[in-house]
Scaffold this active site. Structure first.
Site, PDB file in Angstrom:
ATOM      1  N   GLY A   3    -161.944 -23.518  12.649  1.00  0.00           N
ATOM      2  CA  GLY A   3    -162.420 -22.270  12.093  1.00  0.00           C
ATOM      3  C   GLY A   3    -162.914 -21.302  13.145  1.00  0.00           C
ATOM      4  O   GLY A   3    -162.575 -21.364  14.337  1.00  0.00           O
ATOM      5  N   ARG A  34    -144.578 -28.374   5.707  1.00  0.00           N
ATOM      6  CA  ARG A  34    -143.944 -28.411   4.393  1.00  0.00           C
ATOM      7  C   ARG A  34    -142.663 -27.571   4.356  1.00  0.00           C
ATOM      8  O   ARG A  34    -142.559 -26.567   3.651  1.00  0.00           O
ATOM      9  CB  ARG A  34    -144.945 -27.951   3.338  1.00  0.00           C
ATOM     10  CG  ARG A  34    -146.144 -28.892   3.219  1.00  0.00           C
ATOM     11  CD  ARG A  34    -147.097 -28.499   2.112  1.00  0.00           C
ATOM     12  NE  ARG A  34    -147.786 -27.246   2.367  1.00  0.00           N
ATOM     13  CZ  ARG A  34    -148.888 -27.145   3.090  1.00  0.00           C
ATOM     14  NH1 ARG A  34    -149.408 -28.224   3.667  1.00  0.00           N
ATOM     15  NH2 ARG A  34    -149.460 -25.972   3.251  1.00  0.00           N
ATOM     16  N   HIS A  82    -129.262 -36.731  26.241  1.00  0.00           N
ATOM     17  CA  HIS A  82    -129.532 -35.373  26.709  1.00  0.00           C
ATOM     18  C   HIS A  82    -128.329 -34.473  26.440  1.00  0.00           C
ATOM     19  O   HIS A  82    -127.235 -34.944  26.113  1.00  0.00           O
ATOM     20  CB  HIS A  82    -129.886 -35.380  28.192  1.00  0.00           C
ATOM     21  CG  HIS A  82    -131.219 -36.001  28.473  1.00  0.00           C
ATOM     22  ND1 HIS A  82    -131.774 -36.039  29.733  1.00  0.00           N
ATOM     23  CD2 HIS A  82    -132.115 -36.599  27.656  1.00  0.00           C
ATOM     24  CE1 HIS A  82    -132.951 -36.641  29.671  1.00  0.00           C
ATOM     25  NE2 HIS A  82    -133.181 -36.997  28.430  1.00  0.00           N
ATOM     26  N   ASP A 132    -161.823 -27.096   3.040  1.00  0.00           N
ATOM     27  CA  ASP A 132    -160.479 -26.955   2.472  1.00  0.00           C
ATOM     28  C   ASP A 132    -159.770 -28.273   2.167  1.00  0.00           C
ATOM     29  O   ASP A 132    -158.805 -28.281   1.398  1.00  0.00           O
ATOM     30  CB  ASP A 132    -159.597 -26.144   3.433  1.00  0.00           C
ATOM     31  CG  ASP A 132    -160.119 -24.738   3.655  1.00  0.00           C
ATOM     32  OD1 ASP A 132    -160.892 -24.261   2.815  1.00  0.00           O
ATOM     33  OD2 ASP A 132    -159.750 -24.128   4.672  1.00  0.00           O
ATOM     34  N   GLU A 162    -126.354 -32.772  28.334  1.00  0.00           N
ATOM     35  CA  GLU A 162    -125.185 -32.971  29.186  1.00  0.00           C
ATOM     36  C   GLU A 162    -124.302 -34.106  28.677  1.00  0.00           C
ATOM     37  O   GLU A 162    -123.068 -34.038  28.772  1.00  0.00           O
ATOM     38  CB  GLU A 162    -125.620 -33.266  30.624  1.00  0.00           C
ATOM     39  CG  GLU A 162    -126.424 -32.159  31.277  1.00  0.00           C
ATOM     40  CD  GLU A 162    -127.929 -32.347  31.138  1.00  0.00           C
ATOM     41  OE1 GLU A 162    -128.652 -32.077  32.113  1.00  0.00           O
ATOM     42  OE2 GLU A 162    -128.373 -32.784  30.040  1.00  0.00           O
ATOM     43  N   THR A 167    -163.994 -26.620   8.624  1.00  0.00           N
ATOM     44  CA  THR A 167    -162.773 -26.212   7.935  1.00  0.00           C
ATOM     45  C   THR A 167    -162.209 -27.368   7.116  1.00  0.00           C
ATOM     46  O   THR A 167    -161.751 -27.193   5.984  1.00  0.00           O
ATOM     47  CB  THR A 167    -161.723 -25.723   8.951  1.00  0.00           C
ATOM     48  OG1 THR A 167    -162.244 -24.606   9.672  1.00  0.00           O
ATOM     49  CG2 THR A 167    -160.431 -25.310   8.258  1.00  0.00           C
ATOM     50  N   LEU A 215    -152.486 -30.554   6.347  1.00  0.00           N
ATOM     51  CA  LEU A 215    -152.067 -30.343   7.736  1.00  0.00           C
ATOM     52  C   LEU A 215    -150.687 -30.951   7.993  1.00  0.00           C
ATOM     53  O   LEU A 215    -150.481 -31.683   8.960  1.00  0.00           O
ATOM     54  CB  LEU A 215    -153.112 -30.923   8.706  1.00  0.00           C
ATOM     55  CG  LEU A 215    -154.542 -30.394   8.546  1.00  0.00           C
ATOM     56  CD1 LEU A 215    -155.483 -31.081   9.519  1.00  0.00           C
ATOM     57  CD2 LEU A 215    -154.586 -28.882   8.739  1.00  0.00           C
TER      58      LEU A 215
END
Length: 358
Positions: free
Chosen positions: A291, A207, A50, A200, A52, A196, A204
């Site tokens: 979509g 990049r 963490h 397409d 700290e 969708t 996903l």
């Protein structure tokens, strides 16, 4: 430097962990002694030390009698790492200044109490609003166990996301698309509808250099997802298919390819049920990319926590082109959906409207 400046530095450090620490919060820490910064740190990656710890280790023995500025209440429990409150006590810190209290039930004031019991002076609420905003995703997820839902869509000036033939590449320019890849890195999941996916066949992925690919979530009540799609072919174990319990007999071929399957009742899944089930996988945030049907449902259910709508200077002028939202029956302008907490961003010749529920 003044108190606010030290805390602002801690917040700037915390920001460096964006996209790498989910579902943990972003946290920054600064150790100060005799008005000199002797240690800084931030939570760099999930499961790692963490903020700290980095700051105190850098300060070393000089931490004795110093003040530590932390953007979120130091943890008081053993998780993937030991309690930070214990380390603060052991290092001899004299005062701890905290921006936000941790709503995690495992902490929720216990870190503050532990330090106070050890004689450390604790001050809270410094730049709290900024710290809360920084960790709005964590704040929602840790209290509701449901992911923060962020809408992203790219539209023409007349509100279309594709032509009537389904052509949608590219509506926005390269600058805006780079911003989308950053969002994919920042958020743990990305969600689209099956239509969708079929239209397409998207990758996903995030990049960008050093980008962390999100979990890919496809809503497909009719099991139309092609087995040769990039979604199914991915080998990183991050593909999640949400379908109807009626489709269970047809899920084995997806499971064999490493796709995780979530079964829900009926065909019209509520966002509430989707978010609940995805939250069980410790996914704290989702970017909704489409979509039109899924976006419209999310607005109807008031499930969207924030979003960014990218607008390109293009006009299709075709009523058969696909709108980014539809199905509403509104008679008065005053009854329209009004986005809140908005700001406008410029990406070359594109703009965007960024908005948040809270």
């Amino acid at each position: 430097m003044k108190i606010l400046e030290y805390m602002q530095l801690a917040l700037s450090l915390a920001e460096k962990g964006r996209g790498s620490v989910n579902p943990n919060p972003m946290v920054g820490a600064v150790v100060v002694k005799d008005e000199k910064i002797i240690g800084t740190g931030y939570h760099r990656y999930f499961g790692g030390p963490h903020a700290e710890v980095y700051a105190l280790d850098e300060a070393g023995s000089d931490a004795q009698g110093a003040t530590i500025y932390v953007t979120l209440e130091p943890c008081s429990h053993y998780g993937k790492t030991p309690p930070c409150a214990e380390k603060i006590i052991a290092m001899g810190i004299k005062k701890c200044i905290v921006a936000s209290l941790d709503p995690n039930p495992l902490v929720a004031g216990r870190g503050i109490e532990m330090m106070q019991d050890a004689g450390i002076e604790v001050e809270t609420g410094i730049l709290k609003d900024k710290a809360d905003k920084l960790n709005e995703i964590f704040m929602k997820y840790i209290t509701t166990k449901k992911p923060f839902l962020f809408l992203k869509c790219a539209i023409t000036l007349d509100g279309k996301i594709a032509t009537k033939t389904g052509s949608s590449k590219w509506i926005t320019n390269a600058i805006a698309r780079k911003r989308v890849q950053e969002l994919r890195h920042n958020l743990m999941g990305i969600m689209i509808g099956a239509n969708t996916l079929v239209a397409d066949n998207p990758s996903l992925t995030a990049r960008i250099n050093g980008g962390i690919d999100p979990f890919r979530i496809v809503i497909d009540p009719d099991m139309v997802t092609p087995l040769d799609s990039k979604f199914v072919s991915a080998t990183d174990g991050k593909s999640i298919l949400i379908t109807s319990v009626e489709q269970k007999p047809f899920t084995q071929k997806y499971l064999e390819k490493g796709v995780k399957v979530i079964l829900l009742q009926g065909r019209e899944f509520s966002l509430e049920d989707i978010l609940t089930e995805v939250g069980k996988l410790k996914i704290d945030s989702i970017m909704l990319e489409g979509g039109s049907h899924l976006i419209s449902k999310a607005f109807t259910e008031d499930a969207i926590d924030g979003g960014e709508i990218f607008i390109a200077p293009k006009i299709l002028g075709d009523r058969e082109a696909i709108p980014f939202i539809d199905g509403f029956n509104i008679h008065n302008i005053s009854d329209g959906i009004e986005l809140k907490n908005t700001k406008f961003n410029i990406y070359g010749d594109n703009i965007s409207v960024e908005f948040y529920k809270n």
